[in-house]
Write an enzyme that holds these catalytic residues in place. Structure first.
Site, mmCIF file in Angstrom:
data_model
loop_
_atom_site.group_PDB
_atom_site.id
_atom_site.type_symbol
_atom_site.label_atom_id
_atom_site.label_comp_id
_atom_site.label_asym_id
_atom_site.label_seq_id
_atom_site.Cartn_x
_atom_site.Cartn_y
_atom_site.Cartn_z
ATOM 1 C CG HIS A 1 -7.130 -7.804 41.244
ATOM 2 N ND1 HIS A 1 -7.213 -8.819 41.440
ATOM 3 C CD2 HIS A 1 -8.980 -8.155 41.178
ATOM 4 C CE1 HIS A 1 -7.725 -9.971 40.930
ATOM 5 N NE2 HIS A 1 -8.942 -8.721 40.482
ATOM 6 C CB SER B 1 -9.759 -11.422 38.424
ATOM 7 O OG SER B 1 -9.863 -11.819 40.099
ATOM 8 C CD1 TRP B 2 -15.562 -15.849 37.312
ATOM 9 C CD2 TRP B 2 -14.228 -16.871 38.198
ATOM 10 N NE1 TRP B 2 -15.454 -16.659 37.312
ATOM 11 C CE2 TRP B 2 -15.222 -18.089 37.545
ATOM 12 C CE3 TRP B 2 -13.603 -18.562 39.666
ATOM 13 C CZ2 TRP B 2 -15.565 -19.513 37.092
ATOM 14 C CZ3 TRP B 2 -14.126 -19.547 39.161
ATOM 15 C CH2 TRP B 2 -14.883 -20.403 38.527
ATOM 16 C CG ASP C 1 -3.966 -8.768 42.564
ATOM 17 O OD1 ASP C 1 -4.654 -8.394 43.687
ATOM 18 O OD2 ASP C 1 -3.747 -9.089 41.503
ATOM 19 N N GLY D 1 -14.798 -12.143 39.342
ATOM 20 C CA GLY D 1 -16.055 -12.481 40.051
ATOM 21 C C GLY D 1 -15.758 -14.094 40.393
#
Length: 366
Positions: A345, A138-139, A313, A63
């Site tokens: 991704h 990711s985050w 990605d 996120g």
């Protein structure tokens, strides 16, 4: 060629893992809410899977604002690992959420420093006193590295998927692209960006914002998110913007997008949390000094770091992972593994999911 006889479904096979998981979906051993703050009373929802006395794994979702799902426990051998999933502040089943209480409440005391402190509090509350594996995508990879930089004594290994370094150029690649000139030249390749690969999805994302405001797409979206709706029309505009933001990222997370299946990204409550928390963090440079991770990469020396990144990605392009690997190598601590998969991704892409599971199966035992 008679196109009426062409089975389009056979031209586009899903890139997702499907039924190839090594480990079955399980029910959590236990769940809970941990109070981590007051005014507002932030409470983290958490779940525990696998062996109660196993090697601890702290799973950090993406996120920010993405929340966890039970499927995320399937990367791990349940006979070996004790897996902790939790929803970060403001989203998922944590309390309060942006969707339930509004952004003004749920985004209060919601910064990277608070999230790192929450990991410490959850680790302590669950009796994880020694080292643990920290797994983030990711985050979640950003947060995992920030946590490891600040608390290396509690990190046995870092398992990072879809590395996100969080620099301004990383964000512009996904959210700005050619938006400033889109009205005049929608197909012009004026700037690098995700729009090059997903032009139809980009059109839907860009056209939420009036042409005169497209010089700063993230700022324009945040202005919509920050308003207090005074009418049903304004509420609908805010929700529409949140859905557009959420569906844009959800769709381009897959190498082979499935536009008819927006899934959670197309659900109102998820989108309101996801979009507004992301915009809040991005407007504040992730609440980190510029290039924080690279500048502090020396703190990661001594921690076995594993990287899995999809070659295709378009949310967090591959150069971010390559830059991290090169930085660690220059410090004399190259990644223990750096796997580039034929994937996009999402952690649910087949090759990435299989690579992550193989890494976890092959880690030296604590």
């Amino acid at each position: 060629m008679d196109l009426s006889k062409l089975d389009l479904s056979k031209l586009q096979a899903s890139s997702k893992i499907g039924d190839e998981w090594a480990y079955p979906q399980a029910e959590p051993n236990r769940t809970g809410l941990l109070q981590v703050d007051h005014a507002p009373d932030h409470k983290l929802y958490w779940e525990e899977y696998g062996a109660p006395d196993g090697e601890p794994v702290m799973f950090l979702h993406g996120g920010p604002g993405g929340a966890c799902a039970p499927v995320m426990a399937r990367f791990f051998d349940p006979a070996r690992y004790r897996v902790i999933l939790f929803d970060q502040r403001g989203c998922g089943k944590s309390e309060p959420t942006v969707a339930s209480a509004g952004a003004k409440v749920a985004l209060t005391n919601n910064t990277t420093d608070h999230l790192v402190a929450d990991i410490v509090a959850l680790r302590q509350a669950l009796g994880i006193d020694g080292k643990m594996h920290v797994f983030g995508g990711s985050w979640g990879s950003t947060l995992a590295m920030v946590y490891a930089i600040r608390h290396p004594e509690h990190v046995a290994s870092l398992i990072l998927r879809g590395v996100f370094l969080g620099t301004r150029e990383d964000l512009l690649y996904m959210y700005q692209g050619n938006a400033a000139r889109y009205e005049a030249a929608p197909f012009e390749l004026t700037e690098p960006g995700s729009y090059v690969t997903y032009p139809d999805e980009w059109k839907a994302f860009v056209e939420v914002i009036p042409p005169g405001e497209r010089g700063d797409m993230m700022g324009a979206y945040k202005a919509i998110f920050d308003m207090t709706p005074a009418s049903e029309a304004e509420r609908e505009r805010q929700l529409g913007a949140a859905l557009a933001w959420s569906v844009w990222e959800g769709t381009i997370s897959n190498m082979i997008p499935e536009p008819a299946e927006a899934g959670k990204f197309g659900e109102a409550d998820f989108a309101l949390c996801f979009a507004q928390i992301e915009a809040h963090f991005f407007a504040n440079q992730l609440f980190l000094p510029a290039d924080y991770i690279i500048a502090n990469a020396d703190k990661l020396v001594g921690i076995d770091t594993h990287i899995v990144h999809g070659r295709f990605d378009q949310v967090c392009p591959l150069p971010q992972a390559s830059r991290l690997a090169a930085t660690l190598t220059a410090l004399g601590a190259p990644p223990a593994s750096f796997i580039v998969t034929n994937a996009g991704h999402s952690a649910m892409e087949r090759d990435t999911a299989l690579a992550l599971t193989a890494i976890m199966d092959g880690l030296p035992r604590l």
